[in-house]
Scaffold this motif. Sequence first.
Motif, PDB file in Angstrom:
ATOM      1  N   ALA A  74       0.835  -1.209   0.000  1.00 42.74           N
ATOM      2  CA  ALA A  74       0.000   0.000   0.000  1.00 42.74           C
ATOM      3  C   ALA A  74       0.868   1.257   0.000  1.00 42.74           C
ATOM      4  N   VAL A  75       1.925   1.238   0.828  1.00 44.48           N
ATOM      5  CA  VAL A  75       2.817   2.416   0.900  1.00 44.48           C
ATOM      6  C   VAL A  75       3.425   2.695  -0.473  1.00 44.48           C
ATOM      7  N   MET A  76       3.924   1.649  -1.091  1.00 41.53           N
ATOM      8  CA  MET A  76       4.602   1.844  -2.383  1.00 41.53           C
ATOM      9  C   MET A  76       3.624   2.288  -3.471  1.00 41.53           C
ATOM     10  N   LEU A  77       2.465   1.644  -3.480  1.00 40.32           N
ATOM     11  CA  LEU A  77       1.509   1.981  -4.546  1.00 40.32           C
ATOM     12  C   LEU A  77       0.892   3.364  -4.338  1.00 40.32           C
ATOM     13  N   TRP A  78       0.654   3.727  -3.099  1.00 34.41           N
ATOM     14  CA  TRP A  78       0.132   5.074  -2.835  1.00 34.41           C
ATOM     15  C   TRP A  78       1.157   6.121  -3.286  1.00 34.41           C
ATOM     16  N   ASP A  79       2.413   5.789  -3.040  1.00 36.24           N
ATOM     17  CA  ASP A  79       3.466   6.724  -3.446  1.00 36.24           C
ATOM     18  C   ASP A  79       3.525   6.887  -4.964  1.00 36.24           C
ATOM     19  N   LEU A  97       0.215  -6.647 -10.139  1.00 37.94           N
ATOM     20  CA  LEU A  97       0.958  -5.431  -9.769  1.00 37.94           C
ATOM     21  C   LEU A  97       0.895  -4.405 -10.894  1.00 37.94           C
ATOM     22  N   LEU A  98       1.044  -4.890 -12.130  1.00 33.15           N
ATOM     23  CA  LEU A  98       0.980  -3.973 -13.282  1.00 33.15           C
ATOM     24  C   LEU A  98      -0.382  -3.277 -13.349  1.00 33.15           C
ATOM     25  N   LEU A  99      -1.427  -4.048 -13.063  1.00 28.78           N
ATOM     26  CA  LEU A  99      -2.786  -3.473 -13.123  1.00 28.78           C
ATOM     27  C   LEU A  99      -2.992  -2.453 -12.007  1.00 28.78           C
ATOM     28  N   PHE A 100      -2.513  -2.802 -10.793  1.00 27.31           N
ATOM     29  CA  PHE A 100      -2.589  -1.828  -9.687  1.00 27.31           C
ATOM     30  C   PHE A 100      -1.814  -0.572 -10.071  1.00 27.31           C
ATOM     31  N   PHE A 101      -0.607  -0.805 -10.577  1.00 31.06           N
ATOM     32  CA  PHE A 101       0.302   0.287 -10.911  1.00 31.06           C
ATOM     33  C   PHE A 101      -0.324   1.239 -11.933  1.00 31.06           C
ATOM     34  N   PHE A 102      -0.802   0.693 -13.038  1.00 33.60           N
ATOM     35  CA  PHE A 102      -1.298   1.588 -14.091  1.00 33.60           C
ATOM     36  C   PHE A 102      -2.594   2.286 -13.693  1.00 33.60           C
ATOM     37  N   ASN A 103      -3.420   1.612 -12.913  1.00 31.06           N
ATOM     38  CA  ASN A 103      -4.630   2.285 -12.441  1.00 31.06           C
ATOM     39  C   ASN A 103      -4.280   3.482 -11.554  1.00 31.06           C
ATOM     40  N   LEU A 159      -5.726  -4.924  -3.854  1.00 31.73           N
ATOM     41  CA  LEU A 159      -4.410  -5.248  -3.300  1.00 31.73           C
ATOM     42  C   LEU A 159      -4.569  -6.096  -2.032  1.00 31.73           C
ATOM     43  N   ARG A 160      -5.492  -5.687  -1.163  1.00 28.20           N
ATOM     44  CA  ARG A 160      -5.686  -6.435   0.087  1.00 28.20           C
ATOM     45  C   ARG A 160      -6.220  -7.838  -0.194  1.00 28.20           C
ATOM     46  N   ALA A 161      -7.116  -7.937  -1.167  1.00 28.26           N
ATOM     47  CA  ALA A 161      -7.640  -9.270  -1.516  1.00 28.26           C
ATOM     48  C   ALA A 161      -6.492 -10.184  -1.942  1.00 28.26           C
ATOM     49  N   LEU A 162      -5.538  -9.604  -2.649  1.00 25.23           N
ATOM     50  CA  LEU A 162      -4.404 -10.389  -3.143  1.00 25.23           C
ATOM     51  C   LEU A 162      -3.435 -10.746  -2.015  1.00 25.23           C
ATOM     52  N   THR A 163      -3.076  -9.754  -1.202  1.00 25.88           N
ATOM     53  CA  THR A 163      -2.043 -10.016  -0.188  1.00 25.88           C
ATOM     54  C   THR A 163      -2.610 -10.759   1.024  1.00 25.88           C
ATOM     55  N   MET A 164      -3.890 -10.532   1.357  1.00 26.37           N
ATOM     56  CA  MET A 164      -4.431 -11.149   2.570  1.00 26.37           C
ATOM     57  C   MET A 164      -5.116 -12.484   2.298  1.00 26.37           C
ATOM     58  N   ARG A 165      -5.726 -12.602   1.093  1.00 23.19           N
ATOM     59  CA  ARG A 165      -6.454 -13.846   0.821  1.00 23.19           C
ATOM     60  C   ARG A 165      -5.890 -14.599  -0.387  1.00 23.19           C
ATOM     61  N   TYR A 173      13.231  -6.392   4.372  1.00 23.36           N
ATOM     62  CA  TYR A 173      12.117  -7.149   4.947  1.00 23.36           C
ATOM     63  C   TYR A 173      11.855  -8.471   4.228  1.00 23.36           C
ATOM     64  N   GLY A 174      12.682  -8.788   3.258  1.00 24.83           N
ATOM     65  CA  GLY A 174      12.439  -9.999   2.476  1.00 24.83           C
ATOM     66  C   GLY A 174      11.131  -9.914   1.710  1.00 24.83           C
ATOM     67  N   PHE A 175      10.693  -8.666   1.431  1.00 29.30           N
ATOM     68  CA  PHE A 175       9.434  -8.474   0.711  1.00 29.30           C
ATOM     69  C   PHE A 175       9.706  -7.911  -0.687  1.00 29.30           C
ATOM     70  N   SER A 176       9.211  -8.634  -1.683  1.00 27.55           N
ATOM     71  CA  SER A 176       9.360  -8.117  -3.047  1.00 27.55           C
ATOM     72  C   SER A 176       7.971  -7.849  -3.637  1.00 27.55           C
ATOM     73  N   VAL A 177       7.739  -6.579  -3.931  1.00 30.34           N
ATOM     74  CA  VAL A 177       6.456  -6.193  -4.515  1.00 30.34           C
ATOM     75  C   VAL A 177       6.262  -6.859  -5.882  1.00 30.34           C
ATOM     76  N   PHE A 178       7.392  -7.215  -6.506  1.00 26.59           N
ATOM     77  CA  PHE A 178       7.320  -7.828  -7.845  1.00 26.59           C
ATOM     78  C   PHE A 178       6.740  -9.242  -7.803  1.00 26.59           C
ATOM     79  N   ASP A 179       6.711  -9.850  -6.599  1.00 25.39           N
ATOM     80  CA  ASP A 179       6.129 -11.187  -6.475  1.00 25.39           C
ATOM     81  C   ASP A 179       4.638 -11.189  -6.798  1.00 25.39           C
ATOM     82  N   MET A 180       4.014 -10.015  -6.784  1.00 24.26           N
ATOM     83  CA  MET A 180       2.581  -9.943  -7.106  1.00 24.26           C
ATOM     84  C   MET A 180       2.312 -10.290  -8.559  1.00 24.26           C
ATOM     85  N   GLY A 181       3.322 -10.156  -9.390  1.00 26.17           N
ATOM     86  CA  GLY A 181       3.171 -10.527 -10.802  1.00 26.17           C
ATOM     87  C   GLY A 181       2.283  -9.566 -11.578  1.00 26.17           C
ATOM     88  N   LEU A 182       1.488 -10.122 -12.477  1.00 23.20           N
ATOM     89  CA  LEU A 182       0.648  -9.307 -13.372  1.00 23.20           C
ATOM     90  C   LEU A 182      -0.287  -8.336 -12.635  1.00 23.20           C
TER      91      LEU A 182
END
Lengths: 270, 271
Positions: free
Chosen positions: B70-75, B148-154, B221-227, B137-146
């Motif tokens: 959320a932090v990265m995408l909001w930014d 992520l692109l949709l979140f990003f462009f929206n 994003l939450r649906a993807l990361t939480m569920r 943090y061992g967290f890669s936003v790129f792991d979201m895959g495709l």
Amino acid sequence: MSSASAPAVSAPAISVRALVKEYKSVRAVDGITFDVMPGGVTALLGGNGAGKTTTIAMLLGALLPTSGSVHMLGHDMARDRFRALQRMNFSSPYVDLPKKLTVRENLRIYGRLYGVPALEKRIAQLAEELDLGEFIDRGLGKLSAGQQTRASLAKSLVNAPELLLLDEPTASLDPDTADRIRAYLQDYCKRTGMTILLASHNMKEVERLCDNVLMMKRGRIVDRGNPAELVARYGRKDMEEVFLDVARGTSAAAPAPHHPDPESPEGEAA
Amino acid sequence: MMPQGSLSRIYAVWLRHFYILSRSAPRLLEIMYWPSVQMVLWGFVSRFFAARGGADMATLDVALGTLLGAVMLWDILFRTQVGLSIAYLEEIWARNMGHLFVSPLRPGEWMCAIMLVSLCRALVGAIPAALLAVPFYGFSVFDMGLPLLLFFFNLVFMGWWLGLLITAMLVKAGPGAESLAWMTTFALAPFCAVYYTPDVLPLWMQQVGQAFPALHVFEGLRALTMRGEFIPHYMWTAFGLNLVYMAIGAAVLGWAFNDARRHGTLLQAGE
């Protein structure tokens, strides 16, 4: 270079009809009509607040008229201004180019905006003609006023315009630099046949460069003619005195006995 | 298809901003600095709360992924909007408007160019922050895959139309209203439910929030990361809203330019 000698059949480079600009209660330009024929240098003169800058802004399409029409190089500026803007250019010491960029970068950017073919060659040509070589890769903000003026002039010529609008091209320059700029402009017009409309407060410059003069006062064109004619008609020794007469309304001389009206068959105002 | 002349003019405006950015280390640093600092800060905050709440490692990972995503995408949204408004302000600060808008550059081409500039600025800020999250943090936003692109462009789209509307306000109100460029997007953040689900908001805020594409993106994003579930509906809703707002943003900025031409403020801008 005289537009008076231009063939009567050629279309005006600038054609203005009943042009008005009102700001609330102020009428900055009050129904002016004139033509500028191709290939000459025409001066737009007047004191501060006479309406010169407002007129130039309308000619450039940066300001919408309240009424009236402007045609530049045959294009109606109300409907087709981008085709005209492609073929003309503008320079003013009061409108800056990005100062953090070098002269070359500015010329590259404006060259692309104007779609100049073989741009690097054109930049090299202008650098040579305007002697920019020494500072072309320096930031514009680090240059002297004279160097900045030459850079700005290079930008205004980058697209080899058919029509150039200049707002006080030698303001704040030392006499030597100003003289070089005038000589260059004179030579450039002779070589290319470019038309110039020039707003200036420097009457020596007007006498040297211009073959026609439009004199504005309170938003109107109050007189016009070539500098020699005006000096003779006002019975003065130079354009400086004519300018003062017009600005102060102290002239004993009547304005032009026959105001050429561009609408009339013989009309070729400027 | 766009004519060659248009592409050349769009490239010219992009080039003007590229020259400015590429030679200014402080500007580049400023663009990269805030996203990275925010990411590091919020990463530790989420770790702190998850650890104090007695969460296991799996919950901690979900919390980190949700919050850092959320932090990265909001930014991205914020940087895109600010980048676009700054591209206009750069011309005002340089007093260059009088040359730019008496050239053959069409307002639509200029809008395209500054959208491109703002996208580049957002990427320059986001990529280092995203890469930094991996070792921290061992967290890669790129792991979201495709998705992520949709979140990003929206979110980029939303940044663009917000930027166009804010720029229109700057054209109308003058550079004195510069702070609008920085404030406006922040004011929308509570409605967009960036860091929480919309149901924590009062009903009227939930209803207002539905009108913003970002709310749907962050729900997605939450649906993807939480569920672990990608729900296309959220993306389509966001995309549809973005299309409508983009058209409005471009029309409003076009109107503002014409209004500036009517009042003579275009050439005076910056004075």
